[in-house]
Design a protein around this motif. Structure first.
Motif, short mmCIF file in Angstrom:
data_model
loop_
_atom_site.label_atom_id
_atom_site.label_comp_id
_atom_site.label_asym_id
_atom_site.label_seq_id
_atom_site.Cartn_x
_atom_site.Cartn_y
_atom_site.Cartn_z
N ASN A 112 0.84 -1.19 0.00
CA ASN A 112 0.00 0.00 0.00
C ASN A 112 0.88 1.24 0.00
O ASN A 112 1.82 1.34 0.78
CB ASN A 112 -0.90 0.04 1.24
N PRO A 113 0.60 2.21 -0.87
CA PRO A 113 1.37 3.45 -0.85
C PRO A 113 1.04 4.26 0.40
O PRO A 113 -0.07 4.18 0.93
CB PRO A 113 0.91 4.16 -2.12
N GLU A 114 1.99 5.05 0.83
CA GLU A 114 1.80 5.90 2.01
C GLU A 114 1.89 7.35 1.58
O GLU A 114 2.88 7.78 0.99
CB GLU A 114 2.87 5.60 3.07
N ALA A 115 0.83 8.12 1.84
CA ALA A 115 0.84 9.54 1.49
C ALA A 115 2.04 10.22 2.14
O ALA A 115 2.32 10.02 3.32
CB ALA A 115 -0.46 10.20 1.95
N SER A 268 -15.22 15.22 2.68
CA SER A 268 -16.34 14.67 3.43
C SER A 268 -15.99 13.31 4.01
O SER A 268 -16.22 13.04 5.21
CB SER A 268 -17.57 14.54 2.52
N GLN A 269 -15.41 12.44 3.18
CA GLN A 269 -15.04 11.12 3.67
C GLN A 269 -14.05 11.22 4.83
O GLN A 269 -14.16 10.49 5.83
CB GLN A 269 -14.46 10.28 2.54
N ALA A 270 -13.09 12.12 4.71
CA ALA A 270 -12.08 12.27 5.76
C ALA A 270 -12.68 12.83 7.04
O ALA A 270 -12.35 12.38 8.15
CB ALA A 270 -10.95 13.17 5.26
N LEU A 271 -13.55 13.81 6.92
CA LEU A 271 -14.18 14.40 8.10
C LEU A 271 -15.02 13.37 8.85
O LEU A 271 -15.06 13.38 10.09
CB LEU A 271 -15.06 15.58 7.68
N ILE A 272 -15.68 12.50 8.11
CA ILE A 272 -16.50 11.46 8.73
C ILE A 272 -15.62 10.38 9.35
O ILE A 272 -15.88 9.88 10.44
CB ILE A 272 -17.47 10.87 7.70
N ALA A 273 -14.53 10.04 8.64
CA ALA A 273 -13.67 8.96 9.11
C ALA A 273 -12.87 9.32 10.35
O ALA A 273 -12.66 8.46 11.22
CB ALA A 273 -12.71 8.55 7.99
N ALA A 283 -4.53 3.68 10.65
CA ALA A 283 -4.26 3.96 9.24
C ALA A 283 -5.34 4.86 8.65
O ALA A 283 -5.04 5.83 7.92
CB ALA A 283 -4.16 2.67 8.45
N MET A 284 -6.60 4.57 8.93
CA MET A 284 -7.68 5.39 8.41
C MET A 284 -7.64 6.79 9.01
O MET A 284 -7.85 7.79 8.30
CB MET A 284 -9.02 4.73 8.71
N ALA A 285 -7.40 6.89 10.30
CA ALA A 285 -7.34 8.19 10.95
C ALA A 285 -6.17 9.02 10.42
O ALA A 285 -6.30 10.23 10.17
CB ALA A 285 -7.23 8.03 12.46
N ARG A 286 -5.02 8.37 10.22
CA ARG A 286 -3.84 9.08 9.71
C ARG A 286 -4.12 9.63 8.31
O ARG A 286 -3.78 10.78 8.00
CB ARG A 286 -2.65 8.13 9.70
N ASN A 287 -4.74 8.83 7.45
CA ASN A 287 -5.02 9.31 6.11
C ASN A 287 -6.08 10.41 6.12
O ASN A 287 -6.01 11.35 5.33
CB ASN A 287 -5.45 8.16 5.20
N ALA A 288 -7.05 10.31 7.02
CA ALA A 288 -8.06 11.36 7.13
C ALA A 288 -7.41 12.69 7.48
O ALA A 288 -7.75 13.74 6.92
CB ALA A 288 -9.11 10.98 8.17
N ARG A 289 -6.46 12.67 8.41
CA ARG A 289 -5.75 13.90 8.77
C ARG A 289 -4.98 14.45 7.58
O ARG A 289 -4.94 15.67 7.35
CB ARG A 289 -4.80 13.63 9.94
N TYR A 290 -4.36 13.54 6.80
CA TYR A 290 -3.61 13.96 5.61
C TYR A 290 -4.55 14.66 4.62
O TYR A 290 -4.22 15.72 4.07
CB TYR A 290 -2.95 12.75 4.96
#
Length: 299
Positions: A112-115, A268-273, A283-290
């Motif tokens: 998986n790529p990492e932002a 929207s997806q990030a704010l909800i996640a 992992a989901m929280a970290r990407n949402a912050r990104y």
């Protein structure tokens, strides 16, 4: 606030259950090793089966329909795409106390790529654009509606609720007023007035595999279907840095209204996640912050 399971109603799954399911329904694979594969996924558990296969099982009832949809559509989509996608080798049925359908797929190698840590962002942007273009060109009949593929306004209530929740979590440092302004812009943008197009509809980093910095596979088609093409612009903000983001946009020839909708949908997806997963899925929280940083920095 949840501090344990990601979702209510998660079914317990372990290696012993997977072994019993495989042995009972596909005895030719009964002697193969079974090992939990660590994943940031939110709906399915994955278990490596031998060297060349993976067992994918829904964790919650809502994922069962996704498995059935993948079993029906993956073989039909694969010939039209430039990038390998999961191949269903076997369709499992409920058994051993496990209540939902499940699948055995051929193993796809890659990471998986990492932002923020891409080795070849411009090349990856081109690969992703090529995949999205190919998806949009598919004309298979009787396509399902993509998850999140409808009007932006259908996400309004949940997005506003997430912004209100984040106002009560100051330690996350989200500029909620700025986020609300981006969301309002997306709501005001002209909607898609063309025919619905085929979408993956969940192009998160966890659903992409890369090898040598290039896109090697796209996985998890549980949300796939037809809808607004803005839905497949997610990588612009959840993965690609600014220069590669612009290259991605140019390769897709995205008009301004679609770009604004895509940015709003991704935000929207990030704010909800973020409030949902901040204690249960790093992992989901970290990407949402990104995503939130990337979107707000772009304004």
């Amino acid at each position: 606030m949840r501090t344990g399971q990601m979702h209510p109603g998660m079914h317990p799954i372990d290696e012993r259950l997977v072994r019993r399911l495989v042995a009972g329904q596909f005895p030719r694979w009964a002697g193969l090793a079974v090992e939990r594969y660590p994943s940031g996924g939110t709906v399915n558990a994955m278990y490596r089966l031998g060297e060349d296969m993976v067992v994918r099982l829904p964790l919650v009832e809502g994922g069962a329909g996704d498995v059935s949809s993948e079993q029906a559509w993956l073989p039909r989509l694969a010939p039209h795409l430039p990038t390998p996608i999961p191949e269903v080798l076997a369709a499992g049925e409920p058994a051993e106390g496990y209540p939902w359908p499940w699948s055995v797929h051929r193993w796809l190698s890659g990471e998986n790529p990492e932002a923020g840590e891409l080795s070849a962002p411009l090349l990856l942007a081109g690969d992703l654009a090529g995949f999205v273009v190919a998806m949009r060109s598919i004309t298979l009949p009787q396509a399902p509606q993509a998850h999140r593929g409808g009007p932006v306004a259908s996400l309004d209530a949940e997005t506003r609720s997430a912004i209100d929740t984040l106002r009560g979590i100051p330690q996350e440092g989200v500029d909620c007023d700025a986020a609300a302004a981006v969301w309002e812009e997306a709501l005001q943008a002209p909607g898609w007035d063309g025919p619905p197009v085929w979408l993956h509809a969940d192009l998160m980093p966890g659903n992409l595999l890369v090898d040598g910095g290039r896109l090697s596979s796209v996985i998890d088609f549980g949300c796939a279907g037809v809808g607004d093409p803005a839905c497949d612009l997610f990588p612009a903000w959840n993965l690609l840095p600014a220069g590669a983001r612009e290259a991605f946009r140019e390769a897709l020839a995205v008009d301004e209204a679609t770009w604004i909708r895509g940015r709003g949908r991704t935000l929207s997806q990030a704010l909800i996640a973020l409030p949902y997963y901040r204690r249960t899925n790093p992992a989901m929280a970290r990407n949402a912050r990104y995503v939130i940083r990337a979107v707000l920095d772009e304004r």
